[in-house]
Design a protein around this motif. Structure first.
Motif, PDB file in Angstrom:
ATOM      1  N   UNK A  37       0.850  -1.188   0.000  1.00 56.70           N
ATOM      2  CA  UNK A  37       0.000   0.000   0.000  1.00 56.70           C
ATOM      3  C   UNK A  37       0.886   1.239   0.000  1.00 56.70           C
ATOM      4  N   UNK A  38       0.527   2.241  -0.787  1.00 56.99           N
ATOM      5  CA  UNK A  38       1.339   3.457  -0.873  1.00 56.99           C
ATOM      6  C   UNK A  38       0.940   4.488   0.179  1.00 56.99           C
ATOM      7  N   UNK A  39      -0.161   4.238   0.872  1.00 56.87           N
ATOM      8  CA  UNK A  39      -0.554   5.068   2.008  1.00 56.87           C
ATOM      9  C   UNK A  39      -1.379   4.195   2.953  1.00 56.87           C
ATOM     10  N   UNK A  40      -1.579   4.642   4.195  1.00 58.08           N
ATOM     11  CA  UNK A  40      -2.239   3.782   5.180  1.00 58.08           C
ATOM     12  C   UNK A  40      -3.760   3.777   5.151  1.00 58.08           C
ATOM     13  N   UNK A  41      -4.382   4.464   4.201  1.00 61.77           N
ATOM     14  CA  UNK A  41      -5.852   4.549   4.168  1.00 61.77           C
ATOM     15  C   UNK A  41      -6.451   3.277   3.589  1.00 61.77           C
ATOM     16  N   UNK A  42      -7.349   2.664   4.333  1.00 62.49           N
ATOM     17  CA  UNK A  42      -8.098   1.486   3.880  1.00 62.49           C
ATOM     18  C   UNK A  42      -9.426   1.996   3.336  1.00 62.49           C
ATOM     19  N   UNK A  43      -9.628   1.903   2.012  1.00 61.98           N
ATOM     20  CA  UNK A  43     -10.848   2.496   1.455  1.00 61.98           C
ATOM     21  C   UNK A  43     -12.006   1.504   1.411  1.00 61.98           C
ATOM     22  N   UNK A  44     -13.189   2.040   1.178  1.00 65.48           N
ATOM     23  CA  UNK A  44     -14.420   1.251   1.285  1.00 65.48           C
ATOM     24  C   UNK A  44     -14.539   0.197   0.184  1.00 65.48           C
ATOM     25  N   UNK A  45     -14.053   0.503  -1.020  1.00 63.19           N
ATOM     26  CA  UNK A  45     -14.113  -0.484  -2.112  1.00 63.19           C
ATOM     27  C   UNK A  45     -13.303  -1.727  -1.760  1.00 63.19           C
ATOM     28  N   UNK A  46     -12.137  -1.527  -1.158  1.00 63.84           N
ATOM     29  CA  UNK A  46     -11.299  -2.658  -0.732  1.00 63.84           C
ATOM     30  C   UNK A  46     -12.015  -3.479   0.334  1.00 63.84           C
ATOM     31  N   UNK A  47     -12.650  -2.788   1.271  1.00 61.25           N
ATOM     32  CA  UNK A  47     -13.392  -3.457   2.341  1.00 61.25           C
ATOM     33  C   UNK A  47     -14.513  -4.313   1.769  1.00 61.25           C
ATOM     34  N   UNK A  48     -15.229  -3.759   0.803  1.00 59.47           N
ATOM     35  CA  UNK A  48     -16.327  -4.510   0.194  1.00 59.47           C
ATOM     36  C   UNK A  48     -15.811  -5.703  -0.604  1.00 59.47           C
ATOM     37  N   UNK A  49     -14.673  -5.543  -1.280  1.00 59.95           N
ATOM     38  CA  UNK A  49     -14.093  -6.648  -2.038  1.00 59.95           C
ATOM     39  C   UNK A  49     -13.674  -7.774  -1.093  1.00 59.95           C
ATOM     40  N   UNK A  50     -13.129  -7.399   0.054  1.00 57.47           N
ATOM     41  CA  UNK A  50     -12.763  -8.385   1.070  1.00 57.47           C
ATOM     42  C   UNK A  50     -13.972  -9.212   1.480  1.00 57.47           C
ATOM     43  N   UNK A  51     -15.086  -8.560   1.764  1.00 56.99           N
ATOM     44  CA  UNK A  51     -16.277  -9.279   2.224  1.00 56.99           C
ATOM     45  C   UNK A  51     -16.889 -10.115   1.100  1.00 56.99           C
ATOM     46  N   UNK A  52     -16.753  -9.645  -0.135  1.00 58.76           N
ATOM     47  CA  UNK A  52     -17.232 -10.443  -1.269  1.00 58.76           C
ATOM     48  C   UNK A  52     -16.444 -11.743  -1.388  1.00 58.76           C
ATOM     49  N   UNK A  53     -15.121 -11.648  -1.205  1.00 54.83           N
ATOM     50  CA  UNK A  53     -14.263 -12.833  -1.273  1.00 54.83           C
ATOM     51  C   UNK A  53     -14.597 -13.803  -0.145  1.00 54.83           C
ATOM     52  N   UNK A  54     -14.796 -13.276   1.056  1.00 45.48           N
ATOM     53  CA  UNK A  54     -15.156 -14.112   2.204  1.00 45.48           C
ATOM     54  C   UNK A  54     -16.513 -14.781   1.982  1.00 45.48           C
ATOM     55  N   UNK A  55     -17.454 -14.025   1.422  1.00 45.23           N
ATOM     56  CA  UNK A  55     -18.793 -14.545   1.174  1.00 45.23           C
ATOM     57  C   UNK A  55     -18.759 -15.664   0.132  1.00 45.23           C
ATOM     58  N   UNK A  56     -17.973 -15.464  -0.925  1.00 43.13           N
ATOM     59  CA  UNK A  56     -17.848 -16.459  -1.984  1.00 43.13           C
ATOM     60  C   UNK A  56     -17.272 -17.766  -1.445  1.00 43.13           C
ATOM     61  N   UNK A  57     -16.393 -17.643  -0.428  1.00 53.67           N
ATOM     62  CA  UNK A  57     -15.772 -18.830   0.166  1.00 53.67           C
ATOM     63  C   UNK A  57     -16.635 -19.445   1.260  1.00 53.67           C
TER      64      UNK A  57
END
Length: 331
Positions: free
Chosen positions: A288-308
């Protein structure tokens, strides 16, 4: 009289300077206990922050402890055995779903892609994902983020991981590479530097990147209990500022320079391998080039978890992510 006065003034100024310097030198250095889920070149900016003195500039002493397993990092945080955890963001979702009264909050992101690679036992000139059908695939431990990303990518390429290939998931993380080396599996999902080591030794060949295939996710973040952040806001800001300095330094410098700086943390790994790994991770934007965790990344994470099938419940971004600290240090 005038001469005496000049000497006295000079002596007084010298004394004031000595006292001021002594006060600066005696300024209390604050210790932060950090539990890292694994020790990896994947976390290069963290080791740059240590070696370049960025934590020291903020008046911080970092006690870094290897704490294998996301569950163990969470236990350390919740029991006050650690102040800050470096671990996959999915662990904060698991804790929240269990009804924790003092939530674990993500406040700074370190890596933004999966860090594993698909390694073939045999050399493949023109790899395509459908070549995995019917093979024995040595995957990562079930329930962990690498495994969830692995299955997500397989499904993305129309491969049913539980029907189209023989999936092995019962080998501990630490033993996966040795299992492959001893002959288990036609393909394996590996972290660096083992993937590059195998390729250098001719025992395996990197054919694809799970990080490139799965997109940006908050793969590894710094997190702490809500109460700790509230009670130590300035301390957490200093920590995040040091990480941000390191992220910028890694972004602006060559893989060779990064490798040379972090080599003391990987004494058993050849410098050329460290450089190769850093170059590969930089090339796919894993750091990561900065420490901000954005909402799109958060949603992608939950999509991956949901798919699994591993997402206990969807957790709102604002409930477990605090970007105020990261945004303030970037200003």
């Amino acid at each position: 009289m005038k001469k005496w006065f000049k000497i006295s003034c000079a002596s007084l100024l010298t004394a004031i300077l000595i006292i001021a310097l002594a006060a600066c030198n005696n300024e209390e250095v604050q210790t932060i206990r950090v539990a890292e889920v694994t020790h990896s070149i994947f976390y290069a900016p963290q080791y740059v922050a240590i070696e370049k003195g960025f934590f020291e500039e903020e008046g911080l002493n970092i006690e870094l402890t290897l704490t294998p397993g996301g569950d163990k990092v969470m236990t350390a945080l919740l029991s006050d055995g650690a102040d800050i955890g470096l671990v996959g963001s999915e662990t904060s979702i698991y804790v929240a779903a269990q009804g924790a009264s003092d939530q674990v909050i993500n406040f700074a992101q370190l890596t933004q892609t999966d860090g594993t690679f698909l390694v073939s036992r045999e050399k493949v000139d023109n790899f395509s994902w459908d070549q995995l059908k019917g093979v024995t695939f040595l995957g990562q431990r079930k329930g962990g983020m690498p495994q969830m990303v692995g299955e997500f990518v397989l499904k993305k390429h129309d491969i049913d991981p539980h029907a189209d290939l023989e999936l092995i998931q019962n080998i501990d993380f630490a033993n996966i590479s040795s299992a492959f080396a001893s002959g288990t599996g036609d393909f394996v999902q590996l972290f660096e530097p083992q993937a590059s080591v195998f390729e250098q030794e001719g025992r395996g060949y990197i054919v694809a990147s799970f990080g490139e295939e799965s997109g940006h996710v908050p793969y590894t973040s710094y997190m702490a209990k809500q109460s700790y952040i509230e009670e130590n806001k300035e301390l957490v800001e200093k920590f995040t500022r040091a990480i941000y300095k390191a992220q910028k330094w890694v972004e602006e410098n060559s893989p060779q320079e990064v490798a040379e700086v972090i080599q003391p943390h990987f004494a058993d790994t050849d410098l050329d391998i460290i450089e190769m790994v850093v170059e590969r991770y930089k090339g796919q934007d894993s750091f990561a080039v900065d420490p901000v965790l954005d909402e799109d990344e958060w949603n992608n994470l939950q999509n991956i978890m949901d798919e699994a099938g591993e997402l206990p419940e969807r957790i709102d971004y604002s409930s477990l992510v605090n970007t105020d600290i990261a945004e303030s240090v970037m200003e």
